[in-house]
Scaffold this motif. Structure first.
Motif, PDB file in Angstrom:
ATOM      1  N   SER A  67       0.720  -1.200  -0.028  1.00 39.10           N
ATOM      2  CA  SER A  67      -0.035   0.191  -0.069  1.00 39.10           C
ATOM      3  C   SER A  67       0.956   1.211  -0.015  1.00 39.10           C
ATOM      4  CB  SER A  67      -0.978   0.018   1.156  1.00 39.10           C
ATOM      5  OG  SER A  67      -0.288   0.080   2.500  1.00 39.10           O
ATOM      6  N   GLN A  68       1.903   1.275   0.456  1.00 41.57           N
ATOM      7  CA  GLN A  68       2.753   2.461   0.769  1.00 41.57           C
ATOM      8  C   GLN A  68       3.428   2.787  -0.577  1.00 41.57           C
ATOM      9  OE1 GLN A  68       2.899   4.492   3.563  1.00 41.57           O
ATOM     10  NE2 GLN A  68       1.335   3.007   3.750  1.00 41.57           N
ATOM     11  N   LEU A  69       3.345   1.610  -1.519  1.00 40.37           N
ATOM     12  CA  LEU A  69       4.074   2.040  -3.060  1.00 40.37           C
ATOM     13  C   LEU A  69       3.057   2.839  -3.674  1.00 40.37           C
ATOM     14  CD1 LEU A  69       4.983  -1.559  -4.331  1.00 40.37           C
ATOM     15  CD2 LEU A  69       6.483   0.465  -3.648  1.00 40.37           C
ATOM     16  N   GLY A  70       1.684   2.823  -3.212  1.00 40.67           N
ATOM     17  CA  GLY A  70       0.900   3.650  -3.882  1.00 40.67           C
ATOM     18  C   GLY A  70       0.732   5.244  -3.215  1.00 40.67           C
ATOM     19  N   ARG A  71       1.511   5.473  -2.134  1.00 40.42           N
ATOM     20  CA  ARG A  71       1.403   6.622  -1.741  1.00 40.42           C
ATOM     21  C   ARG A  71       2.867   7.450  -2.274  1.00 40.42           C
ATOM     22  NH1 ARG A  71      -0.921   5.623   4.429  1.00 40.42           N
ATOM     23  NH2 ARG A  71      -2.786   4.453   3.722  1.00 40.42           N
ATOM     24  N   LEU A  72       3.648   6.917  -2.912  1.00 37.37           N
ATOM     25  CA  LEU A  72       4.743   7.580  -3.179  1.00 37.37           C
ATOM     26  C   LEU A  72       4.735   8.590  -4.273  1.00 37.37           C
ATOM     27  CD1 LEU A  72       7.142   4.327  -3.750  1.00 37.37           C
ATOM     28  CD2 LEU A  72       7.004   5.918  -1.638  1.00 37.37           C
ATOM     29  N   THR A  73       5.408   9.564  -4.300  1.00 34.32           N
ATOM     30  CA  THR A  73       5.371  10.761  -5.450  1.00 34.32           C
ATOM     31  C   THR A  73       6.007   9.854  -6.600  1.00 34.32           C
ATOM     32  OG1 THR A  73       7.572  11.418  -5.048  1.00 34.32           O
ATOM     33  CG2 THR A  73       5.688  12.447  -3.804  1.00 34.32           C
ATOM     34  N   SER A  74       5.663  10.625  -7.819  1.00 31.14           N
ATOM     35  CA  SER A  74       6.333  10.105  -9.006  1.00 31.14           C
ATOM     36  C   SER A  74       7.913   9.715  -9.138  1.00 31.14           C
ATOM     37  CB  SER A  74       5.771  10.912 -10.230  1.00 31.14           C
ATOM     38  OG  SER A  74       6.301  12.241 -10.057  1.00 31.14           O
ATOM     39  N   ASP A  75       8.549  10.818  -8.371  1.00 33.33           N
ATOM     40  CA  ASP A  75       9.926  10.917  -8.407  1.00 33.33           C
ATOM     41  C   ASP A  75      10.534   9.699  -7.486  1.00 33.33           C
ATOM     42  OD1 ASP A  75      10.280  12.834  -9.825  1.00 33.33           O
ATOM     43  OD2 ASP A  75      10.825  14.316  -8.350  1.00 33.33           O
ATOM     44  N   GLU A  76       9.528   9.522  -6.317  1.00 32.21           N
ATOM     45  CA  GLU A  76       9.826   8.382  -5.451  1.00 32.21           C
ATOM     46  C   GLU A  76       9.595   7.056  -5.893  1.00 32.21           C
ATOM     47  OE1 GLU A  76       8.909  10.889  -1.017  1.00 32.21           O
ATOM     48  OE2 GLU A  76       7.465   9.500  -2.080  1.00 32.21           O
ATOM     49  N   ALA A 108      -4.289  -1.675  -8.348  1.00 25.30           N
ATOM     50  CA  ALA A 108      -4.908  -0.498  -8.577  1.00 25.30           C
ATOM     51  C   ALA A 108      -4.615   0.450  -7.358  1.00 25.30           C
ATOM     52  CB  ALA A 108      -6.572  -0.417  -8.106  1.00 25.30           C
ATOM     53  N   ALA A 109      -3.916  -0.231  -6.234  1.00 19.92           N
ATOM     54  CA  ALA A 109      -3.282   0.700  -5.155  1.00 19.92           C
ATOM     55  C   ALA A 109      -2.055   1.175  -5.367  1.00 19.92           C
ATOM     56  CB  ALA A 109      -3.447  -0.170  -3.842  1.00 19.92           C
ATOM     57  N   VAL A 110      -1.374   0.432  -6.313  1.00 14.56           N
ATOM     58  CA  VAL A 110       0.081   0.724  -6.602  1.00 14.56           C
ATOM     59  C   VAL A 110      -0.028   1.720  -8.092  1.00 14.56           C
ATOM     60  CG1 VAL A 110       1.119  -0.721  -5.128  1.00 14.56           C
ATOM     61  CG2 VAL A 110       0.629  -1.211  -7.742  1.00 14.56           C
ATOM     62  N   GLY A 111      -1.206   1.767  -8.842  1.00 16.54           N
ATOM     63  CA  GLY A 111      -1.323   2.354  -9.782  1.00 16.54           C
ATOM     64  C   GLY A 111      -0.565   1.701 -11.062  1.00 16.54           C
ATOM     65  N   LEU A 112      -0.769   0.222 -11.159  1.00 15.54           N
ATOM     66  CA  LEU A 112      -0.057  -0.504 -12.036  1.00 15.54           C
ATOM     67  C   LEU A 112      -0.990  -1.041 -12.884  1.00 15.54           C
ATOM     68  CD1 LEU A 112       2.559  -2.057 -12.755  1.00 15.54           C
ATOM     69  CD2 LEU A 112       1.824  -4.402 -11.334  1.00 15.54           C
ATOM     70  N   PRO A 113      -0.768  -0.901 -14.458  1.00 21.85           N
ATOM     71  CA  PRO A 113      -1.368  -1.370 -15.490  1.00 21.85           C
ATOM     72  C   PRO A 113      -1.272  -2.805 -15.498  1.00 21.85           C
ATOM     73  CG  PRO A 113      -0.130   0.266 -16.240  1.00 21.85           C
ATOM     74  CD  PRO A 113       0.486   0.371 -14.982  1.00 21.85           C
ATOM     75  N   ILE A 142      -6.990   2.178  -3.686  1.00 24.42           N
ATOM     76  CA  ILE A 142      -7.232   2.708  -2.208  1.00 24.42           C
ATOM     77  C   ILE A 142      -6.317   1.901  -1.447  1.00 24.42           C
ATOM     78  CG2 ILE A 142      -8.736   2.352  -0.373  1.00 24.42           C
ATOM     79  CD1 ILE A 142     -11.348   2.105  -2.148  1.00 24.42           C
ATOM     80  N   THR A 143      -5.380   2.917  -0.762  1.00 17.65           N
ATOM     81  CA  THR A 143      -4.225   2.468   0.041  1.00 17.65           C
ATOM     82  C   THR A 143      -4.522   2.325   1.742  1.00 17.65           C
ATOM     83  OG1 THR A 143      -3.646   4.759   0.116  1.00 17.65           O
ATOM     84  CG2 THR A 143      -2.769   3.341  -1.778  1.00 17.65           C
ATOM     85  N   ASP A 144      -5.648   2.850   2.065  1.00 20.38           N
ATOM     86  CA  ASP A 144      -5.949   2.811   3.547  1.00 20.38           C
ATOM     87  C   ASP A 144      -6.919   1.849   4.028  1.00 20.38           C
ATOM     88  OD1 ASP A 144      -8.052   4.398   2.472  1.00 20.38           O
ATOM     89  OD2 ASP A 144      -8.002   5.834   4.139  1.00 20.38           O
ATOM     90  N   ALA A 145      -7.353   0.881   3.283  1.00 19.16           N
ATOM     91  CA  ALA A 145      -8.434   0.028   3.633  1.00 19.16           C
ATOM     92  C   ALA A 145      -8.247  -0.708   4.861  1.00 19.16           C
ATOM     93  CB  ALA A 145      -8.755  -0.906   2.750  1.00 19.16           C
ATOM     94  N   ASP A 146      -6.985  -1.040   5.324  1.00 16.88           N
ATOM     95  CA  ASP A 146      -6.644  -1.619   6.614  1.00 16.88           C
ATOM     96  C   ASP A 146      -7.039  -0.754   7.726  1.00 16.88           C
ATOM     97  OD1 ASP A 146      -4.632   0.159   5.817  1.00 16.88           O
ATOM     98  OD2 ASP A 146      -3.107  -0.932   6.677  1.00 16.88           O
ATOM     99  N   GLU A 147      -6.398   0.512   7.712  1.00 18.58           N
ATOM    100  CA  GLU A 147      -6.847   1.635   8.722  1.00 18.58           C
ATOM    101  C   GLU A 147      -8.363   1.753   8.879  1.00 18.58           C
ATOM    102  OE1 GLU A 147      -4.461   4.889   8.988  1.00 18.58           O
ATOM    103  OE2 GLU A 147      -2.562   3.412   9.534  1.00 18.58           O
ATOM    104  N   ARG A 148      -9.048   1.892   7.831  1.00 13.60           N
ATOM    105  CA  ARG A 148     -10.458   2.120   7.717  1.00 13.60           C
ATOM    106  C   ARG A 148     -11.348   1.100   8.444  1.00 13.60           C
ATOM    107  NH1 ARG A 148     -12.850   4.144   2.245  1.00 13.60           N
ATOM    108  NH2 ARG A 148     -14.565   4.666   3.475  1.00 13.60           N
ATOM    109  N   MET A 149     -10.909  -0.346   8.083  1.00 13.65           N
ATOM    110  CA  MET A 149     -11.481  -1.359   9.056  1.00 13.65           C
ATOM    111  C   MET A 149     -11.172  -1.308  10.618  1.00 13.65           C
ATOM    112  SD  MET A 149     -13.554  -2.912   6.806  1.00 13.65           S
ATOM    113  CE  MET A 149     -13.927  -4.236   8.131  1.00 13.65           C
ATOM    114  N   ALA A 150      -9.757  -0.992  10.598  1.00 15.06           N
ATOM    115  CA  ALA A 150      -9.172  -1.084  12.180  1.00 15.06           C
ATOM    116  C   ALA A 150     -10.047  -0.218  12.857  1.00 15.06           C
ATOM    117  CB  ALA A 150      -7.908  -0.924  11.975  1.00 15.06           C
TER     118      ALA A 150
END
Length: 374
Positions: free
Chosen positions: A168-177, A283-288, A353-361
Protein backbone atom coordinates in the motif's frame (compact mmCIF):
# COMPACT_ATOMS: atom_id res chain seq x y z
CA UNK A 1 -12.42 -1.06 32.53
CA UNK A 2 -10.05 -3.60 30.97
CA UNK A 3 -8.52 -2.98 27.57
CA UNK A 4 -10.74 -3.84 24.58
CA UNK A 5 -10.39 -7.33 23.15
CA UNK A 6 -10.98 -7.85 19.44
CA UNK A 7 -11.36 -11.32 17.96
CA UNK A 8 -10.71 -11.67 14.23
CA UNK A 9 -12.21 -14.65 12.39
CA UNK A 10 -11.33 -16.01 8.99
CA UNK A 11 -9.22 -18.55 7.22
CA UNK A 12 -8.91 -21.34 4.74
CA UNK A 13 -7.20 -19.38 1.96
CA UNK A 14 -4.71 -16.55 1.65
CA UNK A 15 -7.55 -14.47 0.20
CA UNK A 16 -9.15 -14.44 3.65
CA UNK A 17 -6.05 -14.52 5.82
CA UNK A 18 -4.09 -11.69 4.17
CA UNK A 19 -6.73 -8.97 4.74
CA UNK A 20 -7.32 -10.29 8.26
CA UNK A 21 -3.63 -9.91 9.08
CA UNK A 22 -3.54 -6.45 7.45
CA UNK A 23 -6.44 -5.31 9.66
CA UNK A 24 -4.71 -6.75 12.72
CA UNK A 25 -1.49 -4.90 11.90
CA UNK A 26 -3.45 -1.66 11.52
CA UNK A 27 -5.13 -2.26 14.88
CA UNK A 28 -1.71 -2.72 16.44
CA UNK A 29 -0.49 0.59 15.01
CA UNK A 30 -3.60 2.56 15.96
CA UNK A 31 -4.27 1.03 19.37
CA UNK A 32 -1.39 -1.08 20.70
CA UNK A 33 -3.26 -1.65 23.96
CA UNK A 34 -6.05 -3.65 22.29
CA UNK A 35 -5.85 -7.41 22.76
CA UNK A 36 -6.15 -9.42 19.55
CA UNK A 37 -6.97 -13.08 19.06
CA UNK A 38 -7.79 -14.95 15.86
CA UNK A 39 -10.16 -17.84 15.23
CA UNK A 40 -9.58 -20.25 12.36
CA UNK A 41 -9.92 -23.92 11.53
CA UNK A 42 -7.36 -26.63 12.41
CA UNK A 43 -6.47 -27.41 8.80
CA UNK A 44 -6.34 -24.06 6.97
CA UNK A 45 -3.37 -21.90 6.01
CA UNK A 46 -4.08 -19.82 9.10
CA UNK A 47 -2.47 -22.51 11.29
CA UNK A 48 0.86 -21.47 9.76
CA UNK A 49 0.37 -17.82 8.76
CA UNK A 50 -1.29 -16.48 11.92
CA UNK A 51 1.32 -17.72 14.46
CA UNK A 52 4.03 -16.71 11.96
CA UNK A 53 2.66 -13.16 12.12
CA UNK A 54 2.75 -13.24 15.93
CA UNK A 55 -0.94 -13.54 16.81
CA UNK A 56 -2.59 -16.16 19.05
CA UNK A 57 -4.84 -18.58 17.13
CA UNK A 58 -7.85 -20.45 18.50
CA UNK A 59 -9.53 -23.06 16.31
CA UNK A 60 -12.98 -24.53 15.77
CA UNK A 61 -13.96 -27.36 13.45
CA UNK A 62 -14.77 -26.51 9.85
CA UNK A 63 -18.48 -27.05 9.16
CA UNK A 64 -19.19 -26.53 5.44
CA UNK A 65 -22.79 -26.30 4.32
CA UNK A 66 -23.72 -29.58 2.56
CA UNK A 67 -24.34 -29.00 -1.15
CA UNK A 68 -26.12 -32.29 -1.93
CA UNK A 69 -28.35 -34.77 -0.09
CA UNK A 70 -26.55 -37.37 2.01
CA UNK A 71 -25.20 -38.20 5.44
CA UNK A 72 -23.58 -34.78 5.81
CA UNK A 73 -27.01 -33.13 5.68
CA UNK A 74 -28.13 -35.14 8.69
CA UNK A 75 -24.92 -34.44 10.60
CA UNK A 76 -24.79 -30.72 9.78
CA UNK A 77 -27.18 -29.30 12.46
CA UNK A 78 -25.36 -31.00 15.32
CA UNK A 79 -21.92 -30.12 14.01
CA UNK A 80 -22.95 -26.49 13.47
CA UNK A 81 -24.39 -26.20 17.00
CA UNK A 82 -21.12 -27.58 18.35
CA UNK A 83 -19.10 -25.02 16.36
CA UNK A 84 -21.32 -22.20 17.67
CA UNK A 85 -20.84 -23.39 21.26
CA UNK A 86 -17.08 -23.59 20.77
CA UNK A 87 -17.14 -20.06 19.33
CA UNK A 88 -19.15 -18.77 22.29
CA UNK A 89 -16.66 -20.33 24.69
CA UNK A 90 -13.70 -18.73 22.91
CA UNK A 91 -15.35 -15.30 22.70
CA UNK A 92 -16.22 -15.50 26.40
CA UNK A 93 -12.74 -16.63 27.43
CA UNK A 94 -11.15 -13.88 25.34
CA UNK A 95 -13.61 -11.31 26.80
CA UNK A 96 -14.29 -10.16 23.24
CA UNK A 97 -15.69 -6.65 22.89
CA UNK A 98 -15.92 -6.86 19.08
CA UNK A 99 -15.58 -9.47 16.34
CA UNK A 100 -14.05 -8.80 12.93
CA UNK A 101 -14.89 -11.39 10.26
CA UNK A 102 -13.39 -11.70 6.79
CA UNK A 103 -15.27 -14.75 5.52
CA UNK A 104 -14.66 -18.45 5.18
CA UNK A 105 -16.17 -21.51 6.85
CA UNK A 106 -15.07 -20.42 10.31
CA UNK A 107 -17.04 -17.18 10.26
CA UNK A 108 -20.68 -18.32 10.26
CA UNK A 109 -20.62 -19.98 13.71
CA UNK A 110 -18.53 -17.10 15.07
CA UNK A 111 -21.08 -14.56 13.80
CA UNK A 112 -23.95 -16.54 15.36
CA UNK A 113 -22.07 -16.85 18.65
CA UNK A 114 -21.27 -13.13 18.73
CA UNK A 115 -24.91 -12.26 18.05
CA UNK A 116 -26.10 -14.49 20.89
CA UNK A 117 -23.57 -12.95 23.27
CA UNK A 118 -24.42 -9.39 22.21
CA UNK A 119 -20.94 -8.73 20.79
CA UNK A 120 -20.84 -6.29 17.84
CA UNK A 121 -19.62 -7.65 14.51
CA UNK A 122 -17.62 -5.87 11.79
CA UNK A 123 -17.24 -7.61 8.42
CA UNK A 124 -14.94 -7.25 5.44
CA UNK A 125 -15.92 -8.89 2.13
CA UNK A 126 -12.99 -9.29 -0.24
CA UNK A 127 -14.76 -10.55 -3.37
CA UNK A 128 -17.07 -8.86 -5.85
CA UNK A 129 -19.39 -11.86 -5.38
CA UNK A 130 -19.79 -12.22 -1.60
CA UNK A 131 -19.45 -15.54 0.18
CA UNK A 132 -22.29 -17.19 2.07
CA UNK A 133 -20.80 -16.64 5.53
CA UNK A 134 -20.50 -12.88 5.07
CA UNK A 135 -23.91 -12.59 3.39
CA UNK A 136 -25.46 -14.20 6.45
CA UNK A 137 -23.36 -12.22 8.90
CA UNK A 138 -24.05 -8.90 7.16
CA UNK A 139 -27.73 -9.08 8.06
CA UNK A 140 -26.95 -8.03 11.64
CA UNK A 141 -23.41 -6.65 11.45
CA UNK A 142 -22.65 -3.17 12.71
CA UNK A 143 -20.43 -2.40 9.70
CA UNK A 144 -19.75 -4.15 6.41
CA UNK A 145 -16.78 -3.03 4.32
CA UNK A 146 -16.20 -4.25 0.77
CA UNK A 147 -13.13 -4.42 -1.44
CA UNK A 148 -15.17 -3.62 -4.57
CA UNK A 149 -17.61 -0.85 -5.21
CA UNK A 150 -20.69 -2.79 -6.33
CA UNK A 151 -20.50 -5.89 -4.13
CA UNK A 152 -24.11 -7.02 -3.53
CA UNK A 153 -24.12 -7.36 0.25
CA UNK A 154 -26.40 -5.76 2.84
CA UNK A 155 -25.20 -2.32 4.03
CA UNK A 156 -21.88 -2.73 2.24
CA UNK A 157 -19.58 0.29 2.11
CA UNK A 158 -16.67 0.43 -0.33
CA UNK A 159 -13.46 0.67 1.70
CA UNK A 160 -11.01 -1.20 -0.54
CA UNK A 161 -8.83 -4.20 0.27
CA UNK A 162 -6.73 -4.33 3.45
CA UNK A 163 -3.23 -5.21 2.26
CA UNK A 164 0.34 -5.30 3.49
CA UNK A 165 1.93 -1.93 4.13
CA UNK A 166 4.85 -2.86 1.86
CA UNK A 167 2.37 -2.80 -1.03
CA UNK A 168 0.00 0.00 0.00
CA UNK A 169 2.85 2.41 0.70
CA UNK A 170 4.01 2.07 -2.92
CA UNK A 171 0.74 3.73 -3.90
CA UNK A 172 1.52 6.74 -1.72
CA UNK A 173 4.88 7.54 -3.32
CA UNK A 174 5.37 10.66 -5.42
CA UNK A 175 6.28 10.08 -9.06
CA UNK A 176 9.94 10.78 -8.27
CA UNK A 177 9.91 8.42 -5.28
CA UNK A 178 8.21 5.71 -7.36
CA UNK A 179 10.81 6.08 -10.12
CA UNK A 180 13.61 5.74 -7.57
CA UNK A 181 11.97 2.66 -6.02
CA UNK A 182 11.51 1.18 -9.51
CA UNK A 183 15.20 1.60 -10.32
CA UNK A 184 16.39 0.20 -6.99
CA UNK A 185 14.04 -2.79 -7.12
CA UNK A 186 14.96 -3.68 -10.70
CA UNK A 187 18.64 -3.57 -9.81
CA UNK A 188 18.09 -5.77 -6.75
CA UNK A 189 16.28 -8.31 -8.94
CA UNK A 190 19.05 -8.34 -11.54
CA UNK A 191 16.98 -6.46 -14.14
CA UNK A 192 17.97 -3.56 -16.37
CA UNK A 193 16.79 -0.45 -14.47
CA UNK A 194 16.12 1.45 -17.72
CA UNK A 195 14.03 -1.06 -19.67
CA UNK A 196 10.24 -1.24 -19.75
CA UNK A 197 9.39 -4.22 -17.55
CA UNK A 198 6.64 -6.80 -17.88
CA UNK A 199 5.95 -9.03 -14.88
CA UNK A 200 4.04 -12.28 -15.45
CA UNK A 201 2.69 -14.29 -12.53
CA UNK A 202 0.18 -17.06 -12.03
CA UNK A 203 0.52 -16.90 -8.25
CA UNK A 204 2.69 -19.08 -6.02
CA UNK A 205 1.34 -22.25 -7.65
CA UNK A 206 1.79 -20.84 -11.14
CA UNK A 207 -0.53 -21.08 -14.12
CA UNK A 208 0.50 -23.46 -16.87
CA UNK A 209 -1.67 -21.78 -19.53
CA UNK A 210 -0.13 -18.35 -18.80
CA UNK A 211 3.37 -19.82 -18.82
CA UNK A 212 2.83 -21.56 -22.15
CA UNK A 213 1.29 -18.52 -23.85
CA UNK A 214 4.01 -16.13 -22.66
CA UNK A 215 6.77 -18.50 -23.76
CA UNK A 216 5.21 -18.80 -27.23
CA UNK A 217 4.95 -15.00 -27.59
CA UNK A 218 8.33 -14.19 -26.06
CA UNK A 219 10.05 -13.09 -29.32
CA UNK A 220 7.30 -10.53 -30.03
CA UNK A 221 7.42 -9.22 -26.45
CA UNK A 222 11.20 -8.81 -26.49
CA UNK A 223 11.08 -7.10 -29.92
CA UNK A 224 9.58 -4.07 -28.18
CA UNK A 225 12.79 -3.58 -26.19
CA UNK A 226 11.03 -4.57 -22.97
CA UNK A 227 12.30 -7.13 -20.48
CA UNK A 228 10.17 -9.90 -18.98
CA UNK A 229 10.32 -11.18 -15.41
CA UNK A 230 8.37 -14.42 -15.48
CA UNK A 231 7.31 -15.82 -12.09
CA UNK A 232 6.43 -19.32 -13.21
CA UNK A 233 5.23 -20.84 -9.92
CA UNK A 234 6.75 -23.62 -7.85
CA UNK A 235 8.07 -26.52 -9.95
CA UNK A 236 6.81 -24.92 -13.17
CA UNK A 237 10.05 -23.77 -14.81
CA UNK A 238 9.41 -23.05 -18.51
CA UNK A 239 11.54 -25.29 -20.73
CA UNK A 240 12.76 -24.87 -24.29
CA UNK A 241 12.49 -27.46 -27.07
CA UNK A 242 15.41 -29.53 -25.81
CA UNK A 243 14.29 -29.77 -22.17
CA UNK A 244 16.45 -27.00 -20.70
CA UNK A 245 15.11 -23.86 -18.97
CA UNK A 246 14.01 -21.29 -21.55
CA UNK A 247 16.49 -18.44 -21.91
CA UNK A 248 16.64 -15.26 -23.99
CA UNK A 249 18.26 -11.85 -23.67
CA UNK A 250 15.89 -9.75 -21.56
CA UNK A 251 13.96 -12.76 -20.24
CA UNK A 252 14.25 -13.70 -16.56
CA UNK A 253 12.63 -16.72 -14.93
CA UNK A 254 11.98 -17.25 -11.25
CA UNK A 255 9.57 -19.64 -9.58
CA UNK A 256 8.36 -16.94 -7.17
CA UNK A 257 9.36 -13.80 -5.28
CA UNK A 258 9.42 -13.46 -1.51
CA UNK A 259 7.24 -10.36 -1.37
CA UNK A 260 5.05 -9.31 -4.27
CA UNK A 261 5.74 -5.67 -3.44
CA UNK A 262 9.02 -6.13 -5.34
CA UNK A 263 7.13 -7.14 -8.49
CA UNK A 264 4.76 -4.20 -8.16
CA UNK A 265 7.63 -1.77 -7.60
CA UNK A 266 9.61 -3.04 -10.61
CA UNK A 267 6.82 -3.43 -13.16
CA UNK A 268 5.42 -1.18 -15.88
CA UNK A 269 2.79 -3.83 -16.70
CA UNK A 270 1.67 -7.05 -15.03
CA UNK A 271 -0.06 -10.15 -16.40
CA UNK A 272 -1.84 -12.08 -13.67
CA UNK A 273 -4.91 -13.94 -12.53
CA UNK A 274 -7.73 -11.75 -11.21
CA UNK A 275 -7.90 -12.75 -7.57
CA UNK A 276 -9.43 -10.01 -5.42
CA UNK A 277 -6.13 -9.13 -3.74
CA UNK A 278 -4.21 -8.90 -7.02
CA UNK A 279 -6.82 -6.61 -8.62
CA UNK A 280 -6.94 -4.29 -5.60
CA UNK A 281 -3.17 -4.25 -5.16
CA UNK A 282 -2.60 -3.35 -8.82
CA UNK A 283 -4.99 -0.41 -8.44
CA UNK A 284 -3.47 0.66 -5.12
CA UNK A 285 0.00 0.95 -6.66
CA UNK A 286 -1.31 2.32 -9.98
CA UNK A 287 -0.01 -0.57 -12.06
CA UNK A 288 -1.48 -1.31 -15.52
CA UNK A 289 -2.57 -4.94 -15.73
CA UNK A 290 -3.73 -7.69 -18.04
CA UNK A 291 -6.03 -9.99 -16.07
CA UNK A 292 -6.58 -13.59 -17.14
CA UNK A 293 -9.26 -14.95 -14.77
CA UNK A 294 -9.14 -18.55 -13.63
CA UNK A 295 -11.23 -20.61 -16.04
CA UNK A 296 -12.89 -22.49 -13.16
CA UNK A 297 -15.29 -21.37 -10.43
CA UNK A 298 -18.38 -19.21 -10.72
CA UNK A 299 -16.87 -16.29 -12.60
CA UNK A 300 -15.92 -14.28 -9.51
CA UNK A 301 -12.46 -13.38 -10.84
CA UNK A 302 -13.94 -11.70 -13.90
CA UNK A 303 -16.26 -9.73 -11.60
CA UNK A 304 -13.30 -8.74 -9.43
CA UNK A 305 -11.51 -7.20 -12.43
CA UNK A 306 -14.50 -5.55 -14.09
CA UNK A 307 -14.37 -2.16 -12.34
CA UNK A 308 -10.67 -1.61 -13.01
CA UNK A 309 -11.07 -2.75 -16.63
CA UNK A 310 -14.04 -0.42 -17.18
CA UNK A 311 -11.98 2.45 -15.72
CA UNK A 312 -9.25 1.86 -18.33
CA UNK A 313 -6.60 0.64 -15.93
CA UNK A 314 -6.52 -2.96 -17.12
CA UNK A 315 -7.41 -5.40 -19.90
CA UNK A 316 -9.37 -8.60 -19.38
CA UNK A 317 -8.99 -11.75 -21.46
CA UNK A 318 -10.41 -15.24 -20.99
CA UNK A 319 -7.91 -17.99 -20.32
CA UNK A 320 -8.63 -19.81 -23.59
CA UNK A 321 -8.15 -16.58 -25.57
CA UNK A 322 -4.80 -15.75 -23.97
CA UNK A 323 -2.67 -16.94 -26.89
CA UNK A 324 0.32 -15.76 -28.90
CA UNK A 325 -1.87 -13.86 -31.45
CA UNK A 326 -3.80 -12.11 -28.64
CA UNK A 327 -0.59 -11.18 -26.86
CA UNK A 328 0.91 -9.82 -30.10
CA UNK A 329 -2.21 -7.72 -30.79
CA UNK A 330 -2.70 -6.37 -27.28
CA UNK A 331 0.38 -6.57 -25.05
CA UNK A 332 3.05 -5.89 -27.65
CA UNK A 333 1.62 -2.42 -28.51
CA UNK A 334 1.34 -1.55 -24.82
CA UNK A 335 5.00 -2.33 -24.16
CA UNK A 336 6.00 -0.34 -27.23
CA UNK A 337 4.08 2.81 -26.19
CA UNK A 338 5.10 4.42 -22.86
CA UNK A 339 2.31 7.00 -23.25
CA UNK A 340 -0.33 4.27 -23.27
CA UNK A 341 1.14 2.70 -20.15
CA UNK A 342 1.25 6.10 -18.44
CA UNK A 343 -2.43 6.70 -19.24
CA UNK A 344 -3.35 3.26 -17.89
CA UNK A 345 -1.23 3.88 -14.79
CA UNK A 346 -3.19 7.06 -14.03
CA UNK A 347 -6.53 5.35 -14.62
CA UNK A 348 -5.53 2.44 -12.42
CA UNK A 349 -4.34 4.70 -9.62
CA UNK A 350 -7.62 6.64 -9.72
CA UNK A 351 -9.35 3.44 -8.56
CA UNK A 352 -6.74 2.56 -5.98
CA UNK A 353 -7.35 2.62 -2.23
CA UNK A 354 -4.34 2.43 0.09
CA UNK A 355 -5.89 2.82 3.57
CA UNK A 356 -8.49 0.02 3.74
CA UNK A 357 -6.61 -1.64 6.61
CA UNK A 358 -6.90 1.45 8.79
CA UNK A 359 -10.51 2.12 7.79
CA UNK A 360 -11.48 -1.39 8.88
CA UNK A 361 -9.39 -1.10 12.05
CA UNK A 362 -11.14 2.14 13.01
CA UNK A 363 -14.56 0.53 12.54
CA UNK A 364 -13.45 -2.38 14.72
CA UNK A 365 -12.20 -0.04 17.45
CA UNK A 366 -15.44 1.94 17.37
CA UNK A 367 -17.47 -1.28 17.63
CA UNK A 368 -15.32 -2.41 20.58
CA UNK A 369 -15.94 0.86 22.41
CA UNK A 370 -12.27 1.79 22.21
CA UNK A 371 -10.87 5.24 21.60
CA UNK A 372 -10.39 5.75 17.87
CA UNK A 373 -7.26 7.81 17.13
CA UNK A 374 -7.79 10.96 15.09
Amino acid sequence: MSDPSIVLAGGGTAGHISPMLAIAEALGRLAPEVRQTMIGTPDGLETRLVPQAGYPLRTIEKVPMPRRPGRDVLRFPGRFRSAVEDSKRILTEERATAVVGVGGYVCTPVYVAAQRLGIPVVIHEANARPGLANKLGARKAGFVGTAFEDTPIKSGQWVGMPMSREISQLGRLTSDEAAKARTQTRESLGLDPERTTLIVTGGSSGALSLNTAIASALPQLLETGAQVLHLTGRDKTVMNGVGAPLTAEGYFQREYLDGMHQAYAAADLIVARAGAATVCEAAAVGLPAVFVPLPIGNGEQELNARGLVDAGGALLVRDEHFTRPWIARNIQPMLADPRLLLTMRRQSAARGITDADERMAREALAAAGAEVPA
